[in-house]
Design an enzyme around this catalytic site. Sequence first.
Site, PDB file in Angstrom:
ATOM      1  N   ASP A  71      -5.268   2.732  10.540  1.00 12.54           N
ATOM      2  CA  ASP A  71      -6.694   2.429  10.701  1.00 12.54           C
ATOM      3  C   ASP A  71      -6.932   1.994  12.150  1.00 12.54           C
ATOM      4  O   ASP A  71      -7.003   2.826  13.039  1.00 12.54           O
ATOM      5  CB  ASP A  71      -7.057   1.361   9.668  1.00 12.54           C
ATOM      6  CG  ASP A  71      -8.540   1.066   9.578  1.00 12.54           C
ATOM      7  OD1 ASP A  71      -9.342   1.989   9.737  1.00 12.54           O
ATOM      8  OD2 ASP A  71      -8.904  -0.094   9.328  1.00 12.54           O
ATOM      9  N   ARG A 117      -4.843   0.350  -7.078  1.00  8.61           N
ATOM     10  CA  ARG A 117      -3.649   0.974  -6.490  1.00  8.61           C
ATOM     11  C   ARG A 117      -3.106   2.091  -7.377  1.00  8.61           C
ATOM     12  O   ARG A 117      -2.484   3.024  -6.890  1.00  8.61           O
ATOM     13  CB  ARG A 117      -2.540  -0.071  -6.282  1.00  8.61           C
ATOM     14  CG  ARG A 117      -2.871  -1.126  -5.230  1.00  8.61           C
ATOM     15  CD  ARG A 117      -1.611  -1.907  -4.872  1.00  8.61           C
ATOM     16  NE  ARG A 117      -1.891  -3.135  -4.141  1.00  8.61           N
ATOM     17  CZ  ARG A 117      -2.081  -3.215  -2.825  1.00  8.61           C
ATOM     18  NH1 ARG A 117      -2.037  -2.128  -2.086  1.00  8.61           N
ATOM     19  NH2 ARG A 117      -2.308  -4.373  -2.243  1.00  8.61           N
ATOM     20  N   GLY A 126       0.786  -1.236   0.000  1.00  8.09           N
ATOM     21  CA  GLY A 126       0.000   0.000   0.000  1.00  8.09           C
ATOM     22  C   GLY A 126       0.814   1.280   0.000  1.00  8.09           C
ATOM     23  O   GLY A 126       0.417   2.276  -0.588  1.00  8.09           O
ATOM     24  N   VAL A 129     -11.098   3.661   1.603  1.00  8.00           N
ATOM     25  CA  VAL A 129     -10.583   4.454   0.478  1.00  8.00           C
ATOM     26  C   VAL A 129      -9.644   3.635  -0.403  1.00  8.00           C
ATOM     27  O   VAL A 129      -9.024   2.667   0.049  1.00  8.00           O
ATOM     28  CB  VAL A 129      -9.874   5.735   0.968  1.00  8.00           C
ATOM     29  CG1 VAL A 129     -10.859   6.689   1.599  1.00  8.00           C
ATOM     30  CG2 VAL A 129      -8.740   5.403   1.942  1.00  8.00           C
TER      31      VAL A 129
HETATM   32  P1  IMP Z   1      -4.645  -1.360  10.674  1.00  9.49           P
HETATM   33  O1  IMP Z   1      -3.785  -2.470  11.180  1.00  9.49           O
HETATM   34  O2  IMP Z   1      -6.090  -1.604  10.963  1.00  9.49           O
HETATM   35  O3  IMP Z   1      -4.198   0.018  11.128  1.00  9.49           O
HETATM   36  O4  IMP Z   1      -4.628  -1.437   9.109  1.00  9.49           O
HETATM   37  C1  IMP Z   1      -3.635  -0.951   8.344  1.00  9.49           C
HETATM   38  C2  IMP Z   1      -3.714  -1.564   6.957  1.00  9.49           C
HETATM   39  O5  IMP Z   1      -5.052  -1.875   6.565  1.00  9.49           O
HETATM   40  C3  IMP Z   1      -3.221  -0.560   5.954  1.00  9.49           C
HETATM   41  O6  IMP Z   1      -1.822  -0.631   5.798  1.00  9.49           O
HETATM   42  C4  IMP Z   1      -4.017  -0.926   4.714  1.00  9.49           C
HETATM   43  O7  IMP Z   1      -3.333  -1.924   3.970  1.00  9.49           O
HETATM   44  C5  IMP Z   1      -5.313  -1.516   5.230  1.00  9.49           C
HETATM   45  N1  IMP Z   1      -6.408  -0.515   5.200  1.00  9.49           N
HETATM   46  C6  IMP Z   1      -6.991   0.076   6.245  1.00  9.49           C
HETATM   47  N2  IMP Z   1      -7.953   0.935   5.868  1.00  9.49           N
HETATM   48  C7  IMP Z   1      -7.947   0.915   4.516  1.00  9.49           C
HETATM   49  C8  IMP Z   1      -8.698   1.631   3.501  1.00  9.49           C
HETATM   50  O8  IMP Z   1      -9.575   2.486   3.771  1.00  9.49           O
HETATM   51  N3  IMP Z   1      -8.404   1.323   2.219  1.00  9.49           N
HETATM   52  C9  IMP Z   1      -7.467   0.411   1.859  1.00  9.49           C
HETATM   53  N4  IMP Z   1      -6.722  -0.274   2.760  1.00  9.49           N
HETATM   54  C10 IMP Z   1      -6.968  -0.022   4.077  1.00  9.49           C
HETATM   55 MG    MG Z   2      -4.555  -3.637   1.556  1.00 10.93          MG
END
Ligand code: IMP
Ligand code: MG
Length: 186
Positions: free
Chosen positions: A110, A172, A51, A160
């Site tokens: 996130d 992407r 990402g 998003v």
């Molecule tokens: P976390 O561990 O929940 O903070 O997630 C982080 C990872 O989830 C990011 O590096 C993204 O790959 C994926 N992610 C979280 N939210 C989104 C979004 O809105 N769109 C796309 N990927 C997301």
């Molecule tokens: Mg992803």
Amino acid sequence: MGVHWYDHLDEEVGEILYDSDVIQRRVRELGAQITRDYAGKIPHLIGILKGASIFHADLVRAIDLGVSFDFMAVGSYGASTRSSGEVRILKDLDESLEGRDVLLVEDILDTGLTLHYLLQNLESRGPRSIRVVALLNKPSRREIEVRADYIGFDIPDKFVIGYGLDFDQRYRNLPTISILKVRRAQ
Ligand code: IMP
Ligand code: MG
């Protein structure tokens, strides 16, 4: 500007949050801030695949200092839009972090679970410092407290896509950051 592959995606691609000019301007600001903060140092920018790849590529060129970089891949959402909370290393770093000034480059913060795990893991490898730069931040989704030192944009709780962010590995290369229309599984 001609016809593009993303011109007729109304089914899945919703509102544009940031167009590419706005993204580029913000990336240049972050680069300038990092340039000031790391004057005299050689920051080691670790991009979290996949990402952050596009953000990383733009950010390193917005930093007016010598830098080094590396990449790491961690387990992701797969086809779902929901975080499992489990993080596995799919590709580890090539180089040691001993004595380096590390900047962890993330696409989006996130729940914070991925970053929390990564910070613990990388801090145990002997870097001189670690800071975090995240292009996007969804504060309302946080499940665990983590610090991000540089943030591009705070966004609402919407899934998003674009500028490196995917849904099921697609979108992407969308030049904008846009909202996905498919309902997220909560
Ligand atoms: P976390 O561990 O929940 O903070 O997630 C982080 C990872 O989830 C990011 O590096 C993204 O790959 C994926 N992610 C979280 N939210 C989104 C979004 O809105 N769109 C796309 N990927 C997301
Ligand atoms: Mg992803």
